[in-house]
Write a protein that holds these residues in place. Sequence first.
Motif, PDB file in Angstrom:
ATOM      1  N   ALA A  26       0.806  -1.221   0.000  1.00 52.73           N
ATOM      2  CA  ALA A  26       0.000   0.000   0.000  1.00 52.73           C
ATOM      3  C   ALA A  26       0.845   1.279   0.000  1.00 52.73           C
ATOM      4  N   GLY A  27       2.072   1.209   0.540  1.00 52.28           N
ATOM      5  CA  GLY A  27       2.907   2.405   0.620  1.00 52.28           C
ATOM      6  C   GLY A  27       3.235   3.012  -0.739  1.00 52.28           C
ATOM      7  N   ASP A  31       1.536   7.501  -2.069  1.00 57.91           N
ATOM      8  CA  ASP A  31       1.976   8.735  -2.726  1.00 57.91           C
ATOM      9  C   ASP A  31       1.026   9.188  -3.836  1.00 57.91           C
ATOM     10  N   PHE A  37      -3.273   0.537   4.976  1.00 57.35           N
ATOM     11  CA  PHE A  37      -4.111  -0.259   5.877  1.00 57.35           C
ATOM     12  C   PHE A  37      -3.753  -0.069   7.341  1.00 57.35           C
ATOM     13  N   ARG A  38      -2.433   0.042   7.611  1.00 58.90           N
ATOM     14  CA  ARG A  38      -1.999   0.019   9.011  1.00 58.90           C
ATOM     15  C   ARG A  38      -1.314   1.301   9.465  1.00 58.90           C
ATOM     16  N   TRP A  44      -7.493  -0.152   8.346  1.00 60.66           N
ATOM     17  CA  TRP A  44      -7.762  -1.074   9.462  1.00 60.66           C
ATOM     18  C   TRP A  44      -7.648  -0.390  10.824  1.00 60.66           C
ATOM     19  N   GLN A 103       0.638  -6.503  -3.686  1.00 54.23           N
ATOM     20  CA  GLN A 103      -0.460  -6.854  -2.769  1.00 54.23           C
ATOM     21  C   GLN A 103      -1.612  -5.874  -2.986  1.00 54.23           C
ATOM     22  N   HIS A 121      -3.512 -10.156  -4.282  1.00 53.81           N
ATOM     23  CA  HIS A 121      -4.739 -10.039  -3.490  1.00 53.81           C
ATOM     24  C   HIS A 121      -5.971  -9.687  -4.323  1.00 53.81           C
ATOM     25  N   VAL A 161      -8.965 -11.099  -2.427  1.00 51.68           N
ATOM     26  CA  VAL A 161      -8.695 -12.190  -1.480  1.00 51.68           C
ATOM     27  C   VAL A 161      -8.968 -11.657  -0.077  1.00 51.68           C
ATOM     28  N   GLY A 189       7.145  -0.296   0.156  1.00 55.52           N
ATOM     29  CA  GLY A 189       5.919   0.152   0.824  1.00 55.52           C
ATOM     30  C   GLY A 189       5.008  -0.946   1.335  1.00 55.52           C
ATOM     31  N   THR A 190       5.591  -1.950   1.970  1.00 54.01           N
ATOM     32  CA  THR A 190       4.716  -2.934   2.637  1.00 54.01           C
ATOM     33  C   THR A 190       5.184  -3.138   4.065  1.00 54.01           C
ATOM     34  N   SER A 191       4.204  -3.356   4.960  1.00 59.39           N
ATOM     35  CA  SER A 191       4.545  -3.569   6.364  1.00 59.39           C
ATOM     36  C   SER A 191       5.092  -4.974   6.576  1.00 59.39           C
ATOM     37  N   ASN A 215      10.975   1.987   2.240  1.00 56.92           N
ATOM     38  CA  ASN A 215       9.809   2.196   3.097  1.00 56.92           C
ATOM     39  C   ASN A 215       9.996   3.509   3.852  1.00 56.92           C
ATOM     40  N   ALA A 233       8.238   6.355  -1.480  1.00 58.69           N
ATOM     41  CA  ALA A 233       8.394   5.552  -2.702  1.00 58.69           C
ATOM     42  C   ALA A 233       8.543   6.447  -3.927  1.00 58.69           C
TER      43      ALA A 233
HETATM   44  P1  OAD Z   1       0.185  -1.650   5.206  1.00 56.21           P
HETATM   45  O1  OAD Z   1      -0.782  -0.535   5.397  1.00 56.21           O
HETATM   46  O2  OAD Z   1       0.198  -2.756   6.186  1.00 56.21           O
HETATM   47  O3  OAD Z   1       1.650  -1.071   5.150  1.00 56.21           O
HETATM   48  C1  OAD Z   1       1.985   0.019   4.334  1.00 56.21           C
HETATM   49  C2  OAD Z   1       3.478   0.247   4.429  1.00 56.21           C
HETATM   50  O4  OAD Z   1       3.809   1.318   3.557  1.00 56.21           O
HETATM   51  C3  OAD Z   1       3.981   0.638   5.820  1.00 56.21           C
HETATM   52  O5  OAD Z   1       5.123  -0.133   6.139  1.00 56.21           O
HETATM   53  C4  OAD Z   1       4.342   2.114   5.676  1.00 56.21           C
HETATM   54  O6  OAD Z   1       5.457   2.486   6.491  1.00 56.21           O
HETATM   55  C5  OAD Z   1       4.694   2.204   4.221  1.00 56.21           C
HETATM   56  N1  OAD Z   1       4.500   3.536   3.588  1.00 56.21           N
HETATM   57  C6  OAD Z   1       3.506   4.418   3.805  1.00 56.21           C
HETATM   58  N2  OAD Z   1       3.608   5.479   2.995  1.00 56.21           N
HETATM   59  C7  OAD Z   1       4.720   5.266   2.236  1.00 56.21           C
HETATM   60  C8  OAD Z   1       5.370   5.991   1.191  1.00 56.21           C
HETATM   61  N3  OAD Z   1       4.892   7.160   0.764  1.00 56.21           N
HETATM   62  N4  OAD Z   1       6.478   5.454   0.635  1.00 56.21           N
HETATM   63  C9  OAD Z   1       6.980   4.269   1.088  1.00 56.21           C
HETATM   64  N5  OAD Z   1       6.415   3.542   2.055  1.00 56.21           N
HETATM   65  C10 OAD Z   1       5.286   4.019   2.616  1.00 56.21           C
HETATM   66  O7  OAD Z   1      -0.049  -2.212   3.712  1.00 56.21           O
HETATM   67  P2  OAD Z   1       0.413  -3.595   3.069  1.00 56.21           P
HETATM   68  O8  OAD Z   1       1.702  -4.048   3.622  1.00 56.21           O
HETATM   69  O9  OAD Z   1       0.294  -3.435   1.612  1.00 56.21           O
HETATM   70  O10 OAD Z   1      -4.941  -6.957   1.891  1.00 56.21           O
HETATM   71  O11 OAD Z   1      -0.742  -4.558   3.567  1.00 56.21           O
HETATM   72  C11 OAD Z   1      -0.810  -5.883   3.125  1.00 56.21           C
HETATM   73  C12 OAD Z   1      -2.242  -6.310   2.936  1.00 56.21           C
HETATM   74  O12 OAD Z   1      -2.980  -6.077   4.138  1.00 56.21           O
HETATM   75  C13 OAD Z   1      -2.998  -5.528   1.877  1.00 56.21           C
HETATM   76  O13 OAD Z   1      -2.786  -6.029   0.581  1.00 56.21           O
HETATM   77  C14 OAD Z   1      -4.434  -5.677   2.297  1.00 56.21           C
HETATM   78  C15 OAD Z   1      -4.316  -5.571   3.805  1.00 56.21           C
HETATM   79  O14 OAD Z   1      -5.267  -6.262   4.522  1.00 56.21           O
HETATM   80  C16 OAD Z   1      -5.976  -7.007   0.992  1.00 56.21           C
HETATM   81  O15 OAD Z   1      -6.452  -6.032   0.461  1.00 56.21           O
HETATM   82  C17 OAD Z   1      -6.464  -8.370   0.702  1.00 56.21           C
END
Ligand code: OAD
Length: 241
Positions: A26-27, A31, A37-38, A44, A103, A121, A161, A189-191, A215, A233
């Motif tokens: 999502a990160g 941008d 999400f988190r 969430w 994702q 997903h 998913v 950009g993923t947690s 990240n 990003a």
């Molecule tokens: P998260 O919201 O868990 O994490 C987003 C990450 O992006 C975090 O580590 C932030 O620090 C980082 N971030 C935020 N802004 C940023 C930026 N401008 N540049 C770089 N990094 C940045 O999202 P995901 O890891 O994608 O599932 O979450 C995984 C899955 O959980 C998603 O695909 C979703 C959710 O439930 C489904 O939709 C099925």
Amino acid sequence: MSDHALLQSARAQLASARSIAVLTGAGISADSGVPTFRGADGLWRNYRAEDLATPEAFERDPRLVWEWYSWRREILATKTPNAAHDALVRMEACTEDFRLITQNVDGLHRLAGSQRLSELHGDIWKVRCTSCRLVIDNRDVPLSLLPHCHTCGGLLRPHIVWFGEALDQQILTDSIRAVESCDVMVIVGTSGLVYPAAMLMPAAKANGAFVIEINLDPTPYSSDVALSLQGRAKDLVPLLL
Ligand code: OAD
């Protein structure tokens, strides 16, 4: 190492790589103004996944689930790819063996022009019949009557998913193959908290890949990867090229 030296090192690894796998979350779309999400304003944090993103939630109240996805579609319809999405299109064009694993369900990688793309997903712009399982593109979901399949009349659901559901086996297999055979893996950009996506980094590393993370904040990956670059990003991904 200074930020400049870290970037130089990342660029050198990528320049000599024959095979690159990229994992985004999502990160990268943050941008473009898409909520994560988190994060602090993450989805969430304000909504309960078990009410909106599980098969049980859909069975209980399909209208509520559809309303939530329609609201997210409305937000996404106003968003466009940013410099990070665009840079990955250029990376694909100049890499012999390339796979972008995302994702994200927002469709922004495809809109930017990425082709060797695995959407782990699902895709928020697609729907799937709960009876005959037909998958179709559908941007226009009639909420008043709920959308139904034009082939069998079954109730349509978002092609996402949900928690507790299995990923598409072929997409997962292709993704694992890509990370196991790549020279360099880039994670943007993923947690790193959601499985099975979260196992792709260890799989790449175990097979000798040089792993680069981008990240805004440190993640569970940061201490394990070869290079961890902290920043946005949209600023950092273009600098990898
Ligand atoms: P998260 O919201 O868990 O994490 C987003 C990450 O992006 C975090 O580590 C932030 O620090 C980082 N971030 C935020 N802004 C940023 C930026 N401008 N540049 C770089 N990094 C940045 O999202 P995901 O890891 O994608 O599932 O979450 C995984 C899955 O959980 C998603 O695909 C979703 C959710 O439930 C489904 O939709 C099925």
